[in-house]
Design a protein around this motif. Structure first.
Motif, PDB file in Angstrom:
ATOM      1  N   PHE A  71      55.797  78.150  47.143  1.00 36.37           N
ATOM      2  CA  PHE A  71      56.850  77.148  47.324  1.00 36.37           C
ATOM      3  C   PHE A  71      58.219  77.722  46.992  1.00 36.37           C
ATOM      4  CE2 PHE A  71      59.490  73.521  46.102  1.00 36.37           C
ATOM      5  CZ  PHE A  71      59.354  72.738  47.249  1.00 36.37           C
ATOM      6  N   GLU A  72      58.283  78.606  46.015  1.00 40.56           N
ATOM      7  CA  GLU A  72      59.561  79.207  45.645  1.00 40.56           C
ATOM      8  C   GLU A  72      60.122  80.027  46.804  1.00 40.56           C
ATOM      9  OE1 GLU A  72      61.567  82.100  42.213  1.00 40.56           O
ATOM     10  OE2 GLU A  72      59.439  81.558  42.086  1.00 40.56           O
ATOM     11  N   LEU A  73      59.244  80.703  47.544  1.00 35.76           N
ATOM     12  CA  LEU A  73      59.700  81.470  48.695  1.00 35.76           C
ATOM     13  C   LEU A  73      60.146  80.544  49.823  1.00 35.76           C
ATOM     14  CD1 LEU A  73      60.156  84.014  50.327  1.00 35.76           C
ATOM     15  CD2 LEU A  73      57.694  84.091  50.825  1.00 35.76           C
ATOM     16  N   ARG A  74      59.368  79.500  50.076  1.00 39.08           N
ATOM     17  CA  ARG A  74      59.770  78.557  51.124  1.00 39.08           C
ATOM     18  C   ARG A  74      61.108  77.892  50.787  1.00 39.08           C
ATOM     19  NH1 ARG A  74      55.293  74.590  51.316  1.00 39.08           N
ATOM     20  NH2 ARG A  74      54.318  75.685  49.574  1.00 39.08           N
ATOM     21  N   TYR A  80      68.380  79.844  52.676  1.00 39.75           N
ATOM     22  CA  TYR A  80      68.920  80.867  53.575  1.00 39.75           C
ATOM     23  C   TYR A  80      69.252  80.273  54.940  1.00 39.75           C
ATOM     24  CZ  TYR A  80      68.751  84.735  56.914  1.00 39.75           C
ATOM     25  OH  TYR A  80      69.034  85.598  57.936  1.00 39.75           O
ATOM     26  N   LEU A  81      68.333  79.501  55.499  1.00 40.39           N
ATOM     27  CA  LEU A  81      68.560  78.910  56.819  1.00 40.39           C
ATOM     28  C   LEU A  81      69.695  77.891  56.796  1.00 40.39           C
ATOM     29  CD1 LEU A  81      64.884  78.473  58.082  1.00 40.39           C
ATOM     30  CD2 LEU A  81      66.522  80.276  58.658  1.00 40.39           C
ATOM     31  N   GLU A  82      69.902  77.260  55.652  1.00 40.91           N
ATOM     32  CA  GLU A  82      70.994  76.301  55.528  1.00 40.91           C
ATOM     33  C   GLU A  82      72.340  76.989  55.739  1.00 40.91           C
ATOM     34  OE1 GLU A  82      72.527  72.782  52.449  1.00 40.91           O
ATOM     35  OE2 GLU A  82      70.736  73.984  51.991  1.00 40.91           O
ATOM     36  N   SER A  83      72.404  78.291  55.423  1.00 42.02           N
ATOM     37  CA  SER A  83      73.659  79.021  55.618  1.00 42.02           C
ATOM     38  C   SER A  83      74.010  79.156  57.097  1.00 42.02           C
ATOM     39  CB  SER A  83      73.571  80.413  54.967  1.00 42.02           C
ATOM     40  OG  SER A  83      72.671  81.257  55.668  1.00 42.02           O
ATOM     41  N   PHE A  84      73.042  78.939  57.978  1.00 42.38           N
ATOM     42  CA  PHE A  84      73.275  78.970  59.424  1.00 42.38           C
ATOM     43  C   PHE A  84      73.376  77.565  60.009  1.00 42.38           C
ATOM     44  CE2 PHE A  84      71.121  83.136  58.796  1.00 42.38           C
ATOM     45  CZ  PHE A  84      72.146  83.950  59.259  1.00 42.38           C
ATOM     46  N   GLY A  85      73.461  76.560  59.147  1.00 44.99           N
ATOM     47  CA  GLY A  85      73.691  75.206  59.620  1.00 44.99           C
ATOM     48  C   GLY A  85      72.454  74.408  59.961  1.00 44.99           C
ATOM     49  N   THR A  86      71.302  74.809  59.439  1.00 46.70           N
ATOM     50  CA  THR A  86      70.073  74.061  59.690  1.00 46.70           C
ATOM     51  C   THR A  86      69.436  73.647  58.368  1.00 46.70           C
ATOM     52  OG1 THR A  86      68.782  76.129  59.782  1.00 46.70           O
ATOM     53  CG2 THR A  86      69.571  75.220  61.870  1.00 46.70           C
TER      54      THR A  86
END
Length: 389
Positions: A71-74, A80-86
């Motif tokens: 879960f920590e990796l997910r 990380y993906l939030e930095s691309f707007g998702t």
């Protein structure tokens, strides 16, 4: 007379081996070959990332993890993906896989089946077409044309749509061409997908490796996240190819089906690799910046050198590949690559292994040292000069 070999499943028996690996294996039998073939960083995984994996083993972390991954990796992937707007929920919208390759396989298996057609923007990574075949679906080429900078045209998608079309596979930045689709270029593609009610499998494994434009993640476009499987991983940006760590991010209804197959075939990704992935995402930003700066210098060097040799080669905008035009030599892609390997001792990948649209080109990886690139260019100069004498 029928043999045991004849009784293999016809679909599996008919699959051709990877064209990339064929040239890599041939080059490995020869001495003093400079390889511009396999797309693998020449950097070693940064020490702090390796150390975290080692420390996990020292602490006795040798058991299975949750099928979907730690879960920590997910959670780190979600940030990380939030930095691309998702925004993806780590609980049920992210799956940790054994490399991006497993994620691609799962996505295709879930979204396509017998009777369906899957569009592939080609030239494309070598695994997409065989994996579509394995589902019983039919791959359909959407051409990426050199005169258009190998950019995807929404009208070319429209021209290939019919009632059987189910999904499209995109790679951005592109392997093998190095082309990058900007937000302005992706928007009309997204519009076609909405109009035709298609799924998208978007391979963004090279998202960090863009040089002149910021990366636009396809699911960040309006209406795309609900119909997109986003593929990513640690192999390229963090120099972690051998760790075999990737992921898929998708709406829960898609991810649940992918997770079910993953449970029966893989169970979970290796735990030490997952721990290393946490370290990479949480504290590896500086390493990525350093490596990208080096790739940037190399892409300029190899592009300039190839153009000076008369092999037309636009400056790639992403990944770590150039895709020079060798049609002026009068050789096919296969003939050029084989002859250059045997007589010039430089290994490149013939463009036709990435689909018919790649014929007349070869892929060269600049994920190797400046010294090797310079030596490879000098050997190519001698090879081309000898061919004209």
């Amino acid at each position: 007379m029928t043999t045991l070999k004849d009784r293999l499943a016809p679909l599996a028996a008919s699959l051709p081996p990877s064209g990339i690996r064929r040239f890599f294996d041939l080059a490995s039998t020869m001495k003093d070959v400079i390889s511009l073939g396999v797309g693998e960083p020449d950097f070693v995984t940064p020490w702090h990332i390796r150390e975290s994996g080692l420390h996990a083993l020292e602490r006795g972390m040798t058991a299975y993890t949750a099928n979907a991954g730690l879960f920590e990796l997910r959670s780190a992937i979600s940030r990380y993906l939030e930095s691309f707007g998702t925004i993806y929920q780590p609980e049920n919208e992210i799956l940790v896989t054994v490399g991006g390759s497993e994620a691609i396989d799962l996505a295709i298996r879930v979204l396509a089946g017998p009777g369906d057609e899957v569009l592939i923007a080609e030239p494309a990574y070598v695994s997409y077409r065989p994996l579509v075949h394995l589902t019983g679906a039919t791959p359909v080429t959407v051409p990426l044309r050199p005169e258009n900078g190998f950019q995807l045209d929404a009208n070319d998608i429209r021209a290939r749509l019919n009632s059987r079309t189910k999904a499209i596979i995109l790679c951005n930045p592109n392997n093998p061409t190095g082309a990058v689709l900007t937000r302005a270029q992706l928007e009309p593609i997204a519009q076609v997908l909405k109009e035709a009610d298609l799924f998208a499998i978007v391979d963004e494994i090279y998202a960090e490796l863009t040089y002149d434009h910021p990366h636009t993640s396809f699911p960040s476009l309006p209406g795309m996240q609900e119909r997109t499987v986003l593929i990513g991983g640690m192999s390229k940006a963090y120099a972690m190819t051998g760790w075999r760590l990737g992921y898929a991010a998708a709406p829960e209804y898609i991810l649940h089906a992918m997770l079910t197959i993953h449970q029966y075939t893989i169970l979970c990704a290796p735990v030490a690799a997952q721990v290393a992935g946490i370290e990479a995402l949480n504290r590896g930003r500086g390493d990525v910046t350093t490596m990208v700066a080096e790739y940037d210098a190399r892409r300029r060097l190899i592009t300039k050198g190839l153009n000076e040799l008369g092999l037309l080669c636009p400056l790639p905008q992403g990944a770590f590949y150039v895709f020079p035009d060798i049609r002026g030599t009068g050789l096919t892609s296969e003939q050029f690559a084989e002859s250059l390997l045997i007589h010039g001792q430089v290994a490149v990948v013939p463009g036709n292994v990435f689909g018919d649209q790649g014929e007349g080109f070869v892929r060269c990886s600049y994920a190797t040292s400046v010294g090797h690139i310079e030596k490879a260019l000098e050997r190519m100069r001698k090879f081309l000069t000898a061919g004209r004498d």
